[in-house]
Motif scaffolding. Structure first.
Motif, PDB file in Angstrom:
ATOM      1  N   ALA A 249       2.203   1.991  -3.879  1.00 22.33           N
ATOM      2  CA  ALA A 249       3.054   0.810  -3.724  1.00 22.33           C
ATOM      3  C   ALA A 249       2.219  -0.407  -3.318  1.00 22.33           C
ATOM      4  CB  ALA A 249       4.136   1.080  -2.682  1.00 22.33           C
ATOM      5  N   ALA A 250       1.263  -0.212  -2.406  1.00 20.51           N
ATOM      6  CA  ALA A 250       0.380  -1.309  -2.002  1.00 20.51           C
ATOM      7  C   ALA A 250      -0.468  -1.777  -3.175  1.00 20.51           C
ATOM      8  CB  ALA A 250      -0.513  -0.862  -0.841  1.00 20.51           C
ATOM      9  N   ASP A 251      -0.959  -0.833  -3.949  1.00 18.76           N
ATOM     10  CA  ASP A 251      -1.726  -1.152  -5.162  1.00 18.76           C
ATOM     11  C   ASP A 251      -0.888  -1.997  -6.113  1.00 18.76           C
ATOM     12  OD1 ASP A 251      -3.299  -1.163  -7.442  1.00 18.76           O
ATOM     13  OD2 ASP A 251      -3.011   0.957  -7.871  1.00 18.76           O
ATOM     14  N   ALA A 252       0.359  -1.617  -6.309  1.00 25.60           N
ATOM     15  CA  ALA A 252       1.254  -2.353  -7.211  1.00 25.60           C
ATOM     16  C   ALA A 252       1.534  -3.761  -6.693  1.00 25.60           C
ATOM     17  CB  ALA A 252       2.563  -1.583  -7.382  1.00 25.60           C
ATOM     18  N   LEU A 253       1.703  -3.904  -5.381  1.00 24.35           N
ATOM     19  CA  LEU A 253       1.953  -5.221  -4.800  1.00 24.35           C
ATOM     20  C   LEU A 253       0.765  -6.154  -5.001  1.00 24.35           C
ATOM     21  CD1 LEU A 253       3.768  -4.325  -1.457  1.00 24.35           C
ATOM     22  CD2 LEU A 253       4.750  -5.474  -3.446  1.00 24.35           C
TER      23      LEU A 253
END
Length: 395
Positions: A85-89
């Motif tokens: 999720a952090a990667d996607a953000l």
């Protein structure tokens, strides 16, 4: 990356060493943190207090309070999900900024394509979350200096280095507002963490005892010395494979001196800088973190995540001076994955193959650091078609 992670125990890279960090260490610290304290007596705990909430965050995906009907996730699964999720953000933020007039999507492409060069390491380290805070700090600068400072402060409490994202803020009101916001935010966050957990600064004691990791510049020099007859050994301590033996303390002290010299060099740049472009804060942040990484006693493979993230931010601007640096960092990331986990037994064994791999990786990092500072210095001192007179504000 996910396929490699699913096959970590028996796949082509074998051994399960990459995911062991979350299984063994993160989960143990998670249990300690749930009891209201940091791991005081654990020599492996060397992280600022902001790491605590990050390591506790997998509890957010616990079905016990979300919905009893949801499938149960293990700590490991929840941690990987939040890392993704952090990667996607980060990717979304880079795309959004890249679509603005005069900006570029090259940064988003670099992040999305560059992270897999490290294989599945990014999915099982919390460096993606720390990098996200550093990236958000830089991208927020042109819109809100206070948000920039707040993100930098939060990142610094998670992994220290995001504080360097404030190094290149233009002198004047921009710097005052960003640095003040960072100081206030850091103080408030530290107060909250001190009230929530016992011994929030216990990591300082363990950090000071660190030696020379085998993948650092000093470690490469000692590995070559061992091939020439130096009697030192490699031992697992403080969460890394480090050298022990004669002159190791001298090499560690030299690394600290080089870090101090890097700080002085960056301070000199800031004092002498006369011109800022929209990319100067980005370029300065990458240069600063790169210099501190290269001179460190420890250069773990996950450190490359930080550099890839900052290079991606630089590439969102058409005025950046760091394009060749980004190319060198991409190459260094690929060699880092070759060093760990692919050929790690060669690295720990100090074979000629291991020494050659580390010479190449660290040579790329040194070249990137020198080139980064040189281009940053020239861009802020000499008139260029991209430069504008310094106004104290972002262009």
């Amino acid at each position: 990356m996910l396929w490699l992670l699913l096959h970590d125990e028996w796949g082509p890279l074998g051994g399960g060493g990459v995911s062991r960090e979350v299984h063994k260490h993160y989960f143990r610290w998670y249990v300690t943190l749930t009891h209201g304290g940091f791991p005081v007596d654990d020599p492996m705990w060397q992280y600022p207090p902001g790491a605590g909430p990050v390591l506790l965050s997998p509890a957010l995906l616990s079905p016990s309070w979300l919905s009893p009907a949801l499938p149960s996730l293990t700590y490991f699964e929840a941690f990987v999900a939040l890392t993704l999720a952090a990667d996607a953000l980060v990717a979304m933020a880079l795309v959004r900024v890249g679509k603005r007039p005069g900006r570029s999507l090259h940064g988003a492409v670099f992040w999305i394509a560059g992270l897999p060069l490290l294989l599945h390491i990014p999915l099982v380290r919390y460096d993606v979350q720390a990098t996200a805070l550093g990236v958000f700090a830089l991208l927020a600068l042109s819109r809100s200096t206070r948000a920039c400072g707040a993100f930098a402060a939060a990142g610094a409490l998670v992994k220290v280095w995001p504080a360097l994202t404030l190094l290149g803020t233009p002198r004047g009101r921009t710097t005052r507002e960003a640095w003040t916001a960072a100081a206030v935010s850091a103080g408030a966050l530290l107060l909250v963490l001190s009230l929530a957990f016992e011994h929030p600064l216990s990591f300082l004691r363990q950090q000071g005892k660190r030696g020379v990791q085998i993948e650092s510049l000093g470690g490469t020099a000692l590995a070559l010395a061992r091939r020439a007859g130096w009697p030192g050994k490699v031992r697992y301590q403080f969460g890394a494979m480090e050298f022990t033996g004669p002159y190791v303390s001298t090499v560690a002290a030299l690394s600290l001196l080089l870090t101090a010299a890097a700080f002085c060099l960056l301070l000199l740049w800031r004092l002498c800088a006369r011109r800022w472009t929209e990319a100067t804060p980005y370029d300065a942040a990458l240069c600063a973190v790169l210099l501190f990484t290269v001179t460190s006693r420890v250069i773990s493979p996950q450190y490359m995540i930080w550099l890839l993230g900052l290079a991606a931010v630089c590439l969102t601007s058409r005025h950046t001076t760091q394009r060749p640096v980004a190319a060198l960092l991409a190459a260094a990331a690929g060699v880092s994955a070759l060093a760990y986990p692919v050929l790690y037994t060669q690295i720990t064994g100090g074979t000629w193959t291991g020494c050659l791999v580390m010479l190449v990786r660290n040579g790329l990092l040194i070249a990137a650091a020198v080139l980064s500072f040189r281009r940053l210095w020239r861009s802020s001192r000499s008139p260029t078609s991209d430069s504008r007179p310094h106004t104290g504000q972002m262009p």
